[in-house]
Design a protein around this motif. Structure first.
Motif, PDB file in Angstrom:
ATOM      1  N   ALA A  74     -15.146 -31.093  12.267  1.00  0.00           N
ATOM      2  CA  ALA A  74     -14.575 -30.614  13.103  1.00  0.00           C
ATOM      3  C   ALA A  74     -12.786 -30.587  12.676  1.00  0.00           C
ATOM      4  CB  ALA A  74     -14.716 -30.319  14.670  1.00  0.00           C
ATOM      5  N   SER A  75     -12.464 -31.990  12.373  1.00  0.00           N
ATOM      6  CA  SER A  75     -11.340 -32.163  12.555  1.00  0.00           C
ATOM      7  C   SER A  75     -10.982 -31.997  11.425  1.00  0.00           C
ATOM      8  CB  SER A  75     -11.135 -34.464  12.650  1.00  0.00           C
ATOM      9  OG  SER A  75     -11.862 -34.853  13.796  1.00  0.00           O
ATOM     10  N   LEU A  76     -11.402 -31.759  10.101  1.00  0.00           N
ATOM     11  CA  LEU A  76     -11.017 -31.563   8.985  1.00  0.00           C
ATOM     12  C   LEU A  76     -10.464 -30.334   8.682  1.00  0.00           C
ATOM     13  CD1 LEU A  76     -10.907 -31.046   5.378  1.00  0.00           C
ATOM     14  CD2 LEU A  76     -13.645 -30.625   5.810  1.00  0.00           C
ATOM     15  N   VAL A  77     -11.567 -29.503   9.445  1.00  0.00           N
ATOM     16  CA  VAL A  77     -10.626 -27.774   9.884  1.00  0.00           C
ATOM     17  C   VAL A  77      -9.715 -27.594  10.282  1.00  0.00           C
ATOM     18  CG1 VAL A  77     -11.570 -25.584  10.245  1.00  0.00           C
ATOM     19  CG2 VAL A  77     -13.471 -27.109   9.569  1.00  0.00           C
ATOM     20  N   GLU A  78      -9.305 -28.654  11.410  1.00  0.00           N
ATOM     21  CA  GLU A  78      -8.103 -28.963  12.598  1.00  0.00           C
ATOM     22  C   GLU A  78      -7.262 -28.974  11.247  1.00  0.00           C
ATOM     23  OE1 GLU A  78      -8.427 -30.596  15.868  1.00  0.00           O
ATOM     24  OE2 GLU A  78     -10.008 -29.200  16.191  1.00  0.00           O
ATOM     25  N   ALA A  99      -2.145 -25.090   6.197  1.00  0.00           N
ATOM     26  CA  ALA A  99      -1.860 -24.114   5.601  1.00  0.00           C
ATOM     27  C   ALA A  99      -1.021 -23.759   6.667  1.00  0.00           C
ATOM     28  CB  ALA A  99      -2.984 -22.944   6.627  1.00  0.00           C
ATOM     29  N   HIS A 100      -0.381 -23.367   8.086  1.00  0.00           N
ATOM     30  CA  HIS A 100      -0.001 -22.874   8.629  1.00  0.00           C
ATOM     31  C   HIS A 100       1.648 -23.791   8.485  1.00  0.00           C
ATOM     32  CE1 HIS A 100      -2.061 -20.247  12.048  1.00  0.00           C
ATOM     33  NE2 HIS A 100      -2.278 -21.984  12.206  1.00  0.00           N
ATOM     34  N   ILE A 133      -0.473 -17.729   8.675  1.00  0.00           N
ATOM     35  CA  ILE A 133      -1.417 -17.402   8.209  1.00  0.00           C
ATOM     36  C   ILE A 133      -1.590 -16.144   9.122  1.00  0.00           C
ATOM     37  CG2 ILE A 133      -3.358 -18.883   8.572  1.00  0.00           C
ATOM     38  CD1 ILE A 133      -1.408 -19.933   6.433  1.00  0.00           C
ATOM     39  N   ASP A 134      -3.013 -15.610   8.557  1.00  0.00           N
ATOM     40  CA  ASP A 134      -3.899 -14.598   9.285  1.00  0.00           C
ATOM     41  C   ASP A 134      -5.327 -15.398   9.492  1.00  0.00           C
ATOM     42  OD1 ASP A 134      -5.603 -13.051   9.631  1.00  0.00           O
ATOM     43  OD2 ASP A 134      -4.973 -11.053   8.275  1.00  0.00           O
ATOM     44  N   ILE A 135      -5.547 -15.996  10.847  1.00  0.00           N
ATOM     45  CA  ILE A 135      -6.097 -16.002  11.657  1.00  0.00           C
ATOM     46  C   ILE A 135      -6.981 -16.635  10.862  1.00  0.00           C
ATOM     47  CG2 ILE A 135      -6.275 -15.908  13.277  1.00  0.00           C
ATOM     48  CD1 ILE A 135      -6.730 -19.785  12.131  1.00  0.00           C
ATOM     49  N   ALA A 136      -7.725 -14.867  10.578  1.00  0.00           N
ATOM     50  CA  ALA A 136      -9.145 -14.333  10.921  1.00  0.00           C
ATOM     51  C   ALA A 136      -9.728 -14.186   9.141  1.00  0.00           C
ATOM     52  CB  ALA A 136      -9.114 -13.063  11.155  1.00  0.00           C
ATOM     53  N   LEU A 137      -8.675 -14.831   7.715  1.00  0.00           N
ATOM     54  CA  LEU A 137      -8.841 -15.139   6.695  1.00  0.00           C
ATOM     55  C   LEU A 137      -9.080 -16.121   6.374  1.00  0.00           C
ATOM     56  CD1 LEU A 137      -5.969 -12.864   4.908  1.00  0.00           C
ATOM     57  CD2 LEU A 137      -8.425 -12.739   4.624  1.00  0.00           C
ATOM     58  N   ASP A 184      -1.816 -19.055  -0.284  1.00  0.00           N
ATOM     59  CA  ASP A 184      -1.254 -17.902  -0.381  1.00  0.00           C
ATOM     60  C   ASP A 184      -1.927 -17.339   0.655  1.00  0.00           C
ATOM     61  OD1 ASP A 184       0.611 -19.346  -1.481  1.00  0.00           O
ATOM     62  OD2 ASP A 184       1.311 -18.033  -2.551  1.00  0.00           O
ATOM     63  N   ARG A 185      -3.656 -17.233   0.094  1.00  0.00           N
ATOM     64  CA  ARG A 185      -4.067 -15.607   0.213  1.00  0.00           C
ATOM     65  C   ARG A 185      -4.223 -15.728   1.386  1.00  0.00           C
ATOM     66  NH1 ARG A 185      -6.815 -20.134  -2.022  1.00  0.00           N
ATOM     67  NH2 ARG A 185      -9.222 -20.605  -0.618  1.00  0.00           N
ATOM     68  N   PHE A 186      -4.265 -16.840   2.597  1.00  0.00           N
ATOM     69  CA  PHE A 186      -3.961 -16.356   3.890  1.00  0.00           C
ATOM     70  C   PHE A 186      -3.397 -16.317   4.437  1.00  0.00           C
ATOM     71  CE2 PHE A 186      -6.793 -20.411   3.223  1.00  0.00           C
ATOM     72  CZ  PHE A 186      -8.009 -20.000   2.445  1.00  0.00           C
ATOM     73  N   PHE A 187      -1.881 -15.302   3.711  1.00  0.00           N
ATOM     74  CA  PHE A 187      -0.771 -15.157   4.709  1.00  0.00           C
ATOM     75  C   PHE A 187      -0.896 -14.116   5.014  1.00  0.00           C
ATOM     76  CE2 PHE A 187       2.123 -18.187   1.854  1.00  0.00           C
ATOM     77  CZ  PHE A 187       1.952 -19.583   2.272  1.00  0.00           C
ATOM     78  N   ALA A 188      -0.230 -13.577   5.961  1.00  0.00           N
ATOM     79  CA  ALA A 188      -0.440 -12.307   6.712  1.00  0.00           C
ATOM     80  C   ALA A 188       0.118 -11.523   6.298  1.00  0.00           C
ATOM     81  CB  ALA A 188       0.071 -12.234   8.624  1.00  0.00           C
ATOM     82  N   SER A 189       0.005 -10.175   5.810  1.00  0.00           N
ATOM     83  CA  SER A 189       0.562  -9.309   5.368  1.00  0.00           C
ATOM     84  C   SER A 189       2.329  -9.405   5.965  1.00  0.00           C
ATOM     85  CB  SER A 189       0.103  -7.667   5.020  1.00  0.00           C
ATOM     86  OG  SER A 189      -1.247  -7.921   4.035  1.00  0.00           O
TER      87      SER A 189
END
Length: 209
Positions: free
Chosen positions: A66-70, A76-77, A87-91, A202-207
């Motif tokens: 859980a910490s790793l993901v956080e 990323a942010h 960040i597009d959190i859904a992606l 970069d691929r997580f960035f919102a359009s």
């Protein structure tokens, strides 16, 4: 209990000052150690299985996952902000679940341990079961001794040599997940997640609008 105020602490972005860890790869190293220790305790033929130790390591692996993901999401942010993006959190969540499909169970265990209340975190009706796996020969010896004065001592002796199965069960659909598969899967999934992202967010960035 002291609570954090609204003002940001001057060392907010320096977690290594307190926990030695500085980035998601440090958390992965901890998770890998816990998974390896879990496997060693499970597989060592020279010692009785340390069920308590295995449970502790499993709980720690869930907290680490859980910490790793956080930590990864925070990185990323930070990268997005440095480029004036979001960040597009859904992606991001989709990427995480690709490599960590059992993250919901890990979070359920971590949060239940932390808050002292049952948290299913979307895995649904999760329950851990510990099964003693006596061999046919052991069961026969216990059956013969049942009801005698020596039964308790014999049971203790046989239990010291017995194997155990630690399994998570999802009651509503009868899904089962062996603890060993679960813990190793967390470590392997965490490695693949970090290898796949490798600080390229970069691929997580919102359009841009």
């Amino acid at each position: 209990m002291a609570r954090r105020g609204r003002e940001q602490h001057p060392w907010t972005n320096q977690p290594g000052r307190l926990v030695i860890h500085d980035n998601p790869y440090d958390i992965l190293a901890k998770l890998n150690w816990e998974a390896n220790e879990f496997e060693l305790k499970r597989a060592d033929p020279e010692k009785p299985i340390d069920v308590d130790g295995m449970v502790y390591l499993l709980q720690n692996a869930c907290i680490s996952t859980a910490s790793l993901v956080e930590w990864l999401e925070k990185a990323a942010h930070a990268e997005a902000r440095s480029q004036g993006r979001q960040i597009d959190i859904a992606l991001f969540d989709k990427e995480v679940l690709t490599w960590l499909p059992d993250l919901a169970l890990a979070r359920a265990i971590a949060n239940t341990f932390k808050h002292a209340t049952y948290r299913d975190e979307g895995w649904g009706d999760a329950e851990v079961r510990l099964e003693v796996l006596f061999s046919a020969e052991q069961l026969q010896r216990l059956k013969v001794a049942e009801g005698t004065e020596g039964f308790a001592a014999l049971y203790e002796e046989e239990a010291a040599e017995v194997d155990f199965a630690l399994t998570f069960v999802r009651n509503h659909d009868k899904h089962q997940l062996a603890a060993g598969v679960f813990v190793v899967g967390l470590a392997h999934g965490g490695l693949r997640l970090l290898d796949h992202t490798f600080q390229e967010f970069d691929r997580f960035f919102a359009s841009k609008t």
